[in-house]
Design a protein around this motif. Structure first.
Motif, PDB file in Angstrom:
ATOM      1  N   MET A   1       0.826  -1.210   0.000  1.00  0.00           N
ATOM      2  CA  MET A   1       0.000   0.000   0.000  1.00  0.00           C
ATOM      3  C   MET A   1       0.865   1.268   0.000  1.00  0.00           C
ATOM      4  SD  MET A   1      -3.141  -0.312  -0.375  1.00  0.00           S
ATOM      5  CE  MET A   1      -4.478  -1.467  -0.298  1.00  0.00           C
ATOM      6  N   LYS A   2       1.981   1.218   0.695  1.00  0.00           N
ATOM      7  CA  LYS A   2       2.881   2.373   0.709  1.00  0.00           C
ATOM      8  C   LYS A   2       3.463   2.596  -0.682  1.00  0.00           C
ATOM      9  CE  LYS A   2       7.010   4.333   2.880  1.00  0.00           C
ATOM     10  NZ  LYS A   2       8.113   4.104   3.849  1.00  0.00           N
ATOM     11  N   GLU A   3       3.927   1.528  -1.322  1.00  0.00           N
ATOM     12  CA  GLU A   3       4.494   1.643  -2.668  1.00  0.00           C
ATOM     13  C   GLU A   3       3.449   2.159  -3.653  1.00  0.00           C
ATOM     14  OE1 GLU A   3       7.860  -1.894  -2.709  1.00  0.00           O
ATOM     15  OE2 GLU A   3       5.737  -2.415  -2.995  1.00  0.00           O
ATOM     16  N   PHE A   4       2.218   1.676  -3.516  1.00  0.00           N
ATOM     17  CA  PHE A   4       1.150   2.113  -4.419  1.00  0.00           C
ATOM     18  C   PHE A   4       0.835   3.589  -4.206  1.00  0.00           C
ATOM     19  CE2 PHE A   4      -3.510   2.009  -5.673  1.00  0.00           C
ATOM     20  CZ  PHE A   4      -3.242   2.007  -7.033  1.00  0.00           C
ATOM     21  N   ALA A   5       0.775   4.019  -2.933  1.00  0.00           N
ATOM     22  CA  ALA A   5       0.518   5.428  -2.634  1.00  0.00           C
ATOM     23  C   ALA A   5       1.644   6.305  -3.186  1.00  0.00           C
ATOM     24  CB  ALA A   5       0.367   5.630  -1.132  1.00  0.00           C
ATOM     25  N   GLU A   6       2.873   5.845  -3.055  1.00  0.00           N
ATOM     26  CA  GLU A   6       4.016   6.613  -3.566  1.00  0.00           C
ATOM     27  C   GLU A   6       3.973   6.706  -5.091  1.00  0.00           C
ATOM     28  OE1 GLU A   6       7.261   5.659  -0.019  1.00  0.00           O
ATOM     29  OE2 GLU A   6       7.177   4.370  -1.790  1.00  0.00           O
ATOM     30  N   TYR A   7       3.551   5.645  -5.727  1.00  0.00           N
ATOM     31  CA  TYR A   7       3.396   5.647  -7.188  1.00  0.00           C
ATOM     32  C   TYR A   7       2.330   6.664  -7.613  1.00  0.00           C
ATOM     33  CZ  TYR A   7       1.149   4.033 -11.503  1.00  0.00           C
ATOM     34  OH  TYR A   7       0.539   3.972 -12.730  1.00  0.00           O
ATOM     35  N   ILE A   8       1.179   6.651  -6.916  1.00  0.00           N
ATOM     36  CA  ILE A   8       0.110   7.601  -7.230  1.00  0.00           C
ATOM     37  C   ILE A   8       0.577   9.028  -6.970  1.00  0.00           C
ATOM     38  CG2 ILE A   8      -2.209   8.375  -6.583  1.00  0.00           C
ATOM     39  CD1 ILE A   8      -2.824   5.447  -5.849  1.00  0.00           C
ATOM     40  N   GLY A   9       1.262   9.228  -5.832  1.00  0.00           N
ATOM     41  CA  GLY A   9       1.750  10.558  -5.497  1.00  0.00           C
ATOM     42  C   GLY A   9       2.685  11.100  -6.548  1.00  0.00           C
ATOM     43  N   GLU A  10       3.569  10.250  -7.054  1.00  0.00           N
ATOM     44  CA  GLU A  10       4.516  10.677  -8.099  1.00  0.00           C
ATOM     45  C   GLU A  10       3.790  11.007  -9.391  1.00  0.00           C
ATOM     46  OE1 GLU A  10       8.322   8.870 -10.613  1.00  0.00           O
ATOM     47  OE2 GLU A  10       7.560   7.809  -8.844  1.00  0.00           O
ATOM     48  N   LYS A  11       2.831  10.168  -9.762  1.00  0.00           N
ATOM     49  CA  LYS A  11       2.097  10.383 -11.012  1.00  0.00           C
ATOM     50  C   LYS A  11       1.254  11.663 -10.975  1.00  0.00           C
ATOM     51  CE  LYS A  11       3.122   7.019 -13.814  1.00  0.00           C
ATOM     52  NZ  LYS A  11       3.606   7.255 -15.201  1.00  0.00           N
ATOM     53  N   LEU A  12       0.645  11.937  -9.821  1.00  0.00           N
ATOM     54  CA  LEU A  12      -0.240  13.096  -9.696  1.00  0.00           C
ATOM     55  C   LEU A  12       0.470  14.319  -9.115  1.00  0.00           C
ATOM     56  CD1 LEU A  12      -3.504  11.373  -8.367  1.00  0.00           C
ATOM     57  CD2 LEU A  12      -3.010  12.109 -10.706  1.00  0.00           C
ATOM     58  N   ASN A  13       1.738  14.121  -8.728  1.00  0.00           N
ATOM     59  CA  ASN A  13       2.510  15.207  -8.104  1.00  0.00           C
ATOM     60  C   ASN A  13       1.796  15.758  -6.876  1.00  0.00           C
ATOM     61  OD1 ASN A  13       4.719  16.944  -7.834  1.00  0.00           O
ATOM     62  ND2 ASN A  13       3.758  18.551  -9.059  1.00  0.00           N
ATOM     63  N   ILE A  14       1.408  14.839  -5.992  1.00  0.00           N
ATOM     64  CA  ILE A  14       0.722  15.202  -4.757  1.00  0.00           C
ATOM     65  C   ILE A  14       1.452  14.548  -3.582  1.00  0.00           C
ATOM     66  CG2 ILE A  14      -1.557  15.539  -5.810  1.00  0.00           C
ATOM     67  CD1 ILE A  14      -2.300  12.697  -4.983  1.00  0.00           C
ATOM     68  N   PRO A  15       1.273  15.068  -2.369  1.00  0.00           N
ATOM     69  CA  PRO A  15       1.961  14.476  -1.212  1.00  0.00           C
ATOM     70  C   PRO A  15       1.449  13.078  -0.876  1.00  0.00           C
ATOM     71  CG  PRO A  15       0.416  16.168  -0.506  1.00  0.00           C
ATOM     72  CD  PRO A  15       0.487  16.258  -1.999  1.00  0.00           C
ATOM     73  N   VAL A  16       2.290  12.325  -0.182  1.00  0.00           N
ATOM     74  CA  VAL A  16       1.935  10.981   0.276  1.00  0.00           C
ATOM     75  C   VAL A  16       1.901  10.999   1.797  1.00  0.00           C
ATOM     76  CG1 VAL A  16       2.614   8.556   0.307  1.00  0.00           C
ATOM     77  CG2 VAL A  16       3.034   9.936  -1.738  1.00  0.00           C
ATOM     78  N   GLU A  17       0.810  10.494   2.390  1.00  0.00           N
ATOM     79  CA  GLU A  17       0.630  10.563   3.832  1.00  0.00           C
ATOM     80  C   GLU A  17       0.332   9.196   4.437  1.00  0.00           C
ATOM     81  OE1 GLU A  17      -2.279  13.452   4.946  1.00  0.00           O
ATOM     82  OE2 GLU A  17      -1.641  14.915   3.444  1.00  0.00           O
ATOM     83  N   SER A  18       0.804   9.003   5.658  1.00  0.00           N
ATOM     84  CA  SER A  18       0.473   7.811   6.429  1.00  0.00           C
ATOM     85  C   SER A  18      -0.519   8.195   7.515  1.00  0.00           C
ATOM     86  CB  SER A  18       1.729   7.222   7.073  1.00  0.00           C
ATOM     87  OG  SER A  18       1.381   6.199   7.992  1.00  0.00           O
ATOM     88  N   PHE A  19      -1.602   7.431   7.634  1.00  0.00           N
ATOM     89  CA  PHE A  19      -2.617   7.683   8.651  1.00  0.00           C
ATOM     90  C   PHE A  19      -2.655   6.532   9.649  1.00  0.00           C
ATOM     91  CE2 PHE A  19      -5.023  10.073   5.147  1.00  0.00           C
ATOM     92  CZ  PHE A  19      -4.562  11.305   5.588  1.00  0.00           C
ATOM     93  N   SER A  20      -2.988   6.859  10.890  1.00  0.00           N
ATOM     94  CA  SER A  20      -3.291   5.806  11.852  1.00  0.00           C
ATOM     95  C   SER A  20      -4.675   5.260  11.501  1.00  0.00           C
ATOM     96  CB  SER A  20      -3.310   6.381  13.271  1.00  0.00           C
ATOM     97  OG  SER A  20      -4.400   7.285  13.415  1.00  0.00           O
ATOM     98  N   LYS A  21      -5.031   4.129  12.098  1.00  0.00           N
ATOM     99  CA  LYS A  21      -6.352   3.554  11.826  1.00  0.00           C
ATOM    100  C   LYS A  21      -7.466   4.522  12.202  1.00  0.00           C
ATOM    101  CE  LYS A  21      -4.962  -1.287  12.291  1.00  0.00           C
ATOM    102  NZ  LYS A  21      -5.162  -2.565  13.027  1.00  0.00           N
ATOM    103  N   GLU A  22      -7.223   5.294  13.271  1.00  0.00           N
ATOM    104  CA  GLU A  22      -8.238   6.251  13.719  1.00  0.00           C
ATOM    105  C   GLU A  22      -8.352   7.418  12.735  1.00  0.00           C
ATOM    106  OE1 GLU A  22      -7.004   3.576  16.643  1.00  0.00           O
ATOM    107  OE2 GLU A  22      -5.710   5.069  15.660  1.00  0.00           O
ATOM    108  N   GLU A  23      -7.224   7.891  12.248  1.00  0.00           N
ATOM    109  CA  GLU A  23      -7.222   9.022  11.308  1.00  0.00           C
ATOM    110  C   GLU A  23      -7.743   8.614   9.935  1.00  0.00           C
ATOM    111  OE1 GLU A  23      -3.252  11.408  12.908  1.00  0.00           O
ATOM    112  OE2 GLU A  23      -3.033   9.717  11.517  1.00  0.00           O
ATOM    113  N   ALA A  24      -7.553   7.357   9.592  1.00  0.00           N
ATOM    114  CA  ALA A  24      -7.867   6.887   8.246  1.00  0.00           C
ATOM    115  C   ALA A  24      -9.350   6.972   7.906  1.00  0.00           C
ATOM    116  CB  ALA A  24      -7.401   5.445   8.082  1.00  0.00           C
ATOM    117  N   GLN A  25     -10.207   6.887   8.904  1.00  0.00           N
ATOM    118  CA  GLN A  25     -11.644   6.858   8.674  1.00  0.00           C
ATOM    119  C   GLN A  25     -12.128   8.077   7.903  1.00  0.00           C
ATOM    120  OE1 GLN A  25     -13.819   4.287   9.459  1.00  0.00           O
ATOM    121  NE2 GLN A  25     -15.322   5.464   8.326  1.00  0.00           N
ATOM    122  N   GLN A  26     -11.589   9.224   8.227  1.00  0.00           N
ATOM    123  CA  GLN A  26     -12.033  10.449   7.572  1.00  0.00           C
ATOM    124  C   GLN A  26     -11.633  10.471   6.094  1.00  0.00           C
ATOM    125  OE1 GLN A  26     -10.934  14.035   9.625  1.00  0.00           O
ATOM    126  NE2 GLN A  26     -11.839  15.391   8.112  1.00  0.00           N
TER     127      GLN A  26
END
Length: 297
Positions: free
Chosen positions: A230-255
């Protein structure tokens, strides 16, 4: 063979219909609307009007066919349990009229959330009794009743371009979510992985399971090539879209992920080695990343 296909106008089901017809089978496809009926007819199949709750129609289709492939599902994952129960009832209804025959029925399941065996989800991985994976429960009950049932368990990301447009299962949903939010995200350390399978490769597997499958067999529709975390996929998307990549805790992820949170945190290191060996199935279409590059970015 005359084959009854549910979900015949859907993303996977429409590929199954074409695969069957191309290999000499006659197909009757379930269609819930005029638009779906037209789509199924133009693909070269007969049409049977009805939906997943039309149990008498489902039984008619199964009774009049030499085999059944069940790909239909109500894809509202925000109410997954309700729709999974409808799916279970549909499978059991068709199975009821197949009892006492050797007609094959191939049902659809998923690899996501299955237990790991030596670190992998294999064909031997079985859904626990308390699971809400109702299609797998229905498959088990049919097998125990003597029905010639098998199950094809799809990857979380079933992708490919079609008359219905480009789709990519949960993987494409994550890319769309990142684009909408201006950030690509993952949960925790993002080490969990998801496999993928092309819709055309999946269609071949459904056909092979129908033609050569064994009663009670579980088949994994998974491309064994490199599976991104999932981290590699997020980094791939971030690079393609030129957007930041973030890690969320399970609690933060819900939003951020809303109803997808449960699925996104699941680890799915599934393989299909046994499936490929027993059925002679060889995934050969473009990878998910190649298709995403071509049709999304």
């Amino acid at each position: 063979m005359k084959v009854f296909v549910t979900g015949a106008s859907g993303f996977v089901g429409s590929a199954v219909v074409k695969e069957l017809i191309a290999n000499g089978h006659q197909v009757t496809g379930l269609a819930r609307s005029e638009e779906s009926a037209k789509f199924v007819s133009e693909a070269g199949a007969e049409v049977l009007r009805g939906d997943l709750e039309s149990l008498d129609i489902l039984q008619k289709g199964a009774r009049e066919a030499d085999g059944v492939i069940h790909t239909a599902f109500i894809h509202d994952f925000s109410d997954y349990q309700t729709n999974a129960l409808k799916d279970q009832k549909a499978i059991e209804a068709m199975g009821e009229v197949l009892k006492g025959t050797d007609k094959p029925i191939v049902v659809t399941g998923g690899t996501l959330g299955l237990p790991l065996i030596n670190g992998k989800i294999t064909e031997e991985s079985k859904a626990p009794a308390e699971s809400i994976r109702f299609s797998e429960k229905a498959f088990v009950s049919l097998t125990e009743a003597g029905v010639n049932a098998s199950i094809v368990r799809l990857s979380p990301s079933v992708y490919g371009n079609s008359e219905l447009g480009f789709k990519g299962g949960f993987g494409l949903m994550l890319a769309e979510l990142a684009k909408a939010n201006g950030a690509a995200a993952y949960i925790g350390d993002g080490s969990n992985v998801w496999p993928a399978v092309h819709r055309l490769d999946a269609a071949k597997l459904f056909r092979l399971a129908l033609e050569k499958g064994e009663k009670g067999a579980r088949y994994n529709a998974v491309n064994n090539d490199k599976q991104l975390s999932m981290k590699e996929f997020a980094e791939y998307i971030g690079e393609k879209l030129n957007i930041p990549v973030e890690s969320f805790s399970k609690e933060e992820a819900q939003q951020y992920f809303t109803w997808m949170t449960y699925f996104v945190q699941e680890n799915c290191p599934a393989i299909s080695t046994q499936t490929q060996e027993t059925l002679g199935w060889n995934p050969s279409e473009k990878s998910f990343i190649e298709e995403l590059d071509q049709y999304f970015f």
